[in-house]
Design an enzyme around this catalytic site. Structure first.
Site, PDB file in Angstrom:
ATOM      1  N   GLU A 133       0.803  -1.223   0.000  1.00 22.43           N
ATOM      2  CA  GLU A 133       0.000   0.000   0.000  1.00 22.43           C
ATOM      3  C   GLU A 133       0.839   1.278   0.000  1.00 22.43           C
ATOM      4  O   GLU A 133       0.449   2.282  -0.596  1.00 22.43           O
ATOM      5  CB  GLU A 133      -0.945   0.017   1.209  1.00 22.43           C
ATOM      6  CG  GLU A 133      -2.028  -1.050   1.189  1.00 22.43           C
ATOM      7  CD  GLU A 133      -3.082  -0.805   0.123  1.00 22.43           C
ATOM      8  OE1 GLU A 133      -3.142   0.314  -0.407  1.00 22.43           O
ATOM      9  OE2 GLU A 133      -3.842  -1.750  -0.192  1.00 22.43           O
TER      10      GLU A 133
ATOM     11  N   SER B  58     -29.631 -29.594 -25.144  1.00 21.02           N
ATOM     12  CA  SER B  58     -30.782 -29.427 -26.037  1.00 21.02           C
ATOM     13  C   SER B  58     -31.670 -28.241 -25.683  1.00 21.02           C
ATOM     14  O   SER B  58     -32.515 -27.854 -26.486  1.00 21.02           O
ATOM     15  CB  SER B  58     -31.627 -30.709 -26.040  1.00 21.02           C
ATOM     16  OG  SER B  58     -30.904 -31.770 -26.636  1.00 21.02           O
TER      17      SER B  58
END
Length: 706
Positions: A114, A385
């Protein structure tokens, strides 16, 4: 000849001339020197004033008290009726600890990723800001930020996350005050106790307890590197949400620690290989009603609508959604009843109102408490399908009709200029051996008919149709496309079938209707995005054929007795996935069942999607009277002989009412001259009203028989 005599030399004349030149030069330079002196004096005065003002400003800041920390407000999410569904957190799960009670690994990992120069700068990392500015300028976008830990702390403690110059100026002032009033260790301790680590955990102690069930002082290097990466984006880097992203971030942090000289490469490699033991996410940490839908709403708000995630978590935002609580309860109950206890098989359900695009219900898995992965949004499953209606809609638009015949028999197809072959098989290798039509192919899910169809109309056109219906997942134009071999998400399938239910009008799925801030000001208002993408007549003819799926001989017939209203849909089964996607005029729903790891399904497991669909549809629409699908202009119904596909007559046994787009109905009469008239028709075809009455009577007979 007399030589000229030289002029006598006068002593001192040369020095006199030199002094004269110096005098002239001095006279020329003196004004400039005086000007420079005045400029230097003025600059000195200005510098002194600036220093005095700066000192005064800093002294002013030194004696000024920092403002009270901003108090977070719970953000709330509401259902379609305006009732509260849940909050994004039920208060801040936080327990402050001293810096000495936090693992040094976590401290070093946080500083390394950071703010690596935290202990060197005075609140602002000028070097880091310059580097970030150069990177952003190179890419012409905000690729890097340069906020220090002190700046982040100032923002989280005292400010909102709005992006304005006023907020940035205040942030700078508070950053200076923090650096003047607190030591570096005190600032770091405040930061680690303030920052958000996801899932309602604020501060490192709460995060350590939630993720690993231990105090922050006992975190290992591997655990510390994992947790230090989460605050950058809890939704992206939480191991509960996306383990790959979390591990990638952990590796980045470990490497940053190596580069900073905090650990060796060998230690980093060993920590990365360590298998971490995460606690199951507690129900009160991220549970509530419709948790998968809640996460979906949050994702849309942040990623699509650009609402700041911190503001969403703490800013008292009110989000009004499309969720129907009764439908959601029905969905959760249907999934629960449809899956046997103890089984690892998963399920997903998503349901949309086709008229508005409203997402009415969403279930992303069987147990959110143990697994937050939302399978309703996962485009990783082959639809099988259940994809075929998209193929047949394309076929109808390209000249085929419900009575177009193809032979149902083992077939080898060639494509790509004859260089490749494809040999599909029917489920359980069942073939009629003769010709079947489109309605029969849809009802029985005949694969040979489907591949014949895609070879006839072109796979490119089928993909184009899928895009129009709302399916964005990648697909390739190959024959196997007809059998649903390219993965899609349940949300995409529900949206596509919703277009059919709406008579060819595609309405983009909507989950958020409105977002308001804590003051009631509207931040976002949904705007309908409806577009006709398919002719209504073609959509209805396909719908009529898809009703056969739930009739005798259809693959959905086993649950027909559970459904007491007109219904159209399609089943889909692969080795590891089972689907039922269907719709009424009011609701389009996709149900998927399978295993997260793609394990093969047993016969019993294949049949679990259909009962979930049927149970949910009936319960969700319990208060809605059954309605027929409206027949649009351009549709005609004629009685045909199913065996021949020609108009029915007394000379051929068997007749059935079939729906056609006007102009595509058959004109030849079965077993007779063209001058004969088929029974029950007028001028070769019945009216749409007559067809509607007969269709309604057919439904009544089916319900009565059941």
């Amino acid at each position: 000849m007399n030589k000229p005599t030289a002029k006598p030399h006068k002593p001192g004349s040369k020095n006199k001339r030199r002094r004269t030149r110096f005098a002239l030069l001095r006279e020329q330079l003196l004004p400039r020197s005086r000007a420079l002196t005045r400029l230097a004096r003025r600059l000195g005065i200005a510098a002194a004033l600036i220093l005095a003002l700066t000192a005064g400003f800093l002294l002013y800041l030194r004696i000024q008290s920092l403002p009270a920390s901003s108090i977070s407000q719970t953000s709330q999410i509401y259902d379609l009726h305006g009732s509260l569904i849940d909050t994004f957190h039920t208060g801040q799960n936080r327990k402050s600890v001293a810096l000495a009670d936090i693992s040094p690994h976590l401290i070093e990992a946080t500083v390394a990723i950071e703010d690596r120069r935290f202990y060197q700068h005075l609140g602002f990392d000028v070097k880091g800001m310059t580097r970030a500015a150069l990177v952003n300028l190179e890419h012409m976008s905000t690729k890097q930020g340069a906020s220090t830990l002190t700046q982040q702390l100032a923002r989280n403690l005292y400010l909102t996350h709005e992006r304005t110059w006023q907020r940035k100026l205040k942030e700078a002032v508070y950053t200076i005050q923090l650096e003047m009033n607190y030591s570096k260790d005190e600032i770091l301790g405040l930061y680690l106790n303030q920052i958000y680590y996801g899932h309602g955990a604020y501060g490192i102690e709460a995060a350590s307890q939630m993720y690993f069930g231990k105090h922050a002082s006992r975190l290992s290097l591997a655990e510390s590197a994992m947790l230090a990466g989460i605050p950058k984006g809890p939704k992206y880097y939480s191991p509960y949400m996306d383990m790959k992203n979390a591990k990638d971030r952990q590796k980045t942090i470990l490497q940053a620690m190596v580069e900073g000289g905090r650990i060796s490469q060998a230690e980093a490699d060993e920590a990365f290989r360590e298998v971490l033991a995460f606690k199951p996410l507690a129900a009160d940490g991220s549970g509530g009603f419709a948790p998968y839908f809640r996460d979906y709403v949050r994702q849309i708000a942040v990623d699509v609508l650009g609402i700041d995630e911190a503001r969403l978590s703490e800013g008292g935002v009110h989000i009004y959604t499309t969720l129907d609580p009764d439908a959601q309860k029905a969905a959760e109950q249907a999934v629960k009843e449809g899956m046997p206890p103890g089984s690892e098989q998963q399920a997903a359900l998503v349901s949309i109102d086709p008229r508005t695009g409203y997402v009415k219900a969403m279930v992303g898995g069987r147990n959110y408490k143990t697994n937050q992965y939302n399978r309703a949004l996962a485009g990783t499953r082959q639809p099988g399908s259940s994809f075929k209606p998209i193929l047949y809609l394309t076929a109808l638009e390209n000249g085929m009709t419900p009575v177009t015949p193809f032979r149902s028999a083992p077939t080898v197809f060639t494509y790509d200029g004859g260089r490749k072959t494809y040999q599909p098989h029917n489920y359980n290798n069942k073939y009629t051996g003769g010709f079947i039509n489109m309605r029969e192919a849809i009802a029985s899910s005949d694969n040979i008919y489907a591949v014949n169809t895609v070879m006839s109309v072109g796979a490119d056109k089928v993909i184009e149709m899928a895009r129009k219906l709302g399916i964005d997942s990648p697909m390739r134009p190959v024959p196997s496309l007809a059998l649903g071999t390219f993965p899609v998400s349940p949300l995409e399938m529900a949206s596509a079938f919703g277009t059919l239910a709406a008579g060819g009008v595609h309405v983009k799925p909507v989950a958020i209707l409105r977002i308001e801030d804590s003051k009631g000001e509207v931040l976002y208002q949904a705007q309908p995005e409806a577009q006709r993408v398919v002719d209504a007549a073609h959509a209805y003819v396909l719908t009529s054929m898809m009703e056969s799926v739930f009739e005798t001989g259809g693959t959905g017939n086993r649950v027909a007795a559970m459904i007491k209203r007109p219904i159209a849909g399609k089943t889909g089964t692969t080795s590891s996935d089972a689907w039922l996607v269907g719709y009424t005029p009011e609701l389009a729903t996709a149900v998927w069942v399978g295993y997260d790891k793609g394990r093969a399904l047993t016969k019993a497991e294949e049949h679990r999607a259909a009962p979930i669909f049927a149970r949910y549809t009936e319960q969700a629409l319990a208060a809605v009277p059954p309605k027929m699908f409206p027949i649009p202009e351009g549709v005609v119904g004629v009685y045909i002989n199913p065996a021949s596909g020609k108009l029915a007559s007394l000379r051929c046994s068997g007749s059935r009412l079939e729906m056609f787009v006007r102009g595509t109905e058959p004109t030849e009469i079965c077993g007779a001259a063209e001058t004969d008239v088929s029974p029950g028709t007028s001028d070769g075809g019945s009216s749409a009203d007559e067809a509607a009455k007969r269709s309604w009577l057919d439904h009544l007979k089916r319900w009565w028989n059941h």
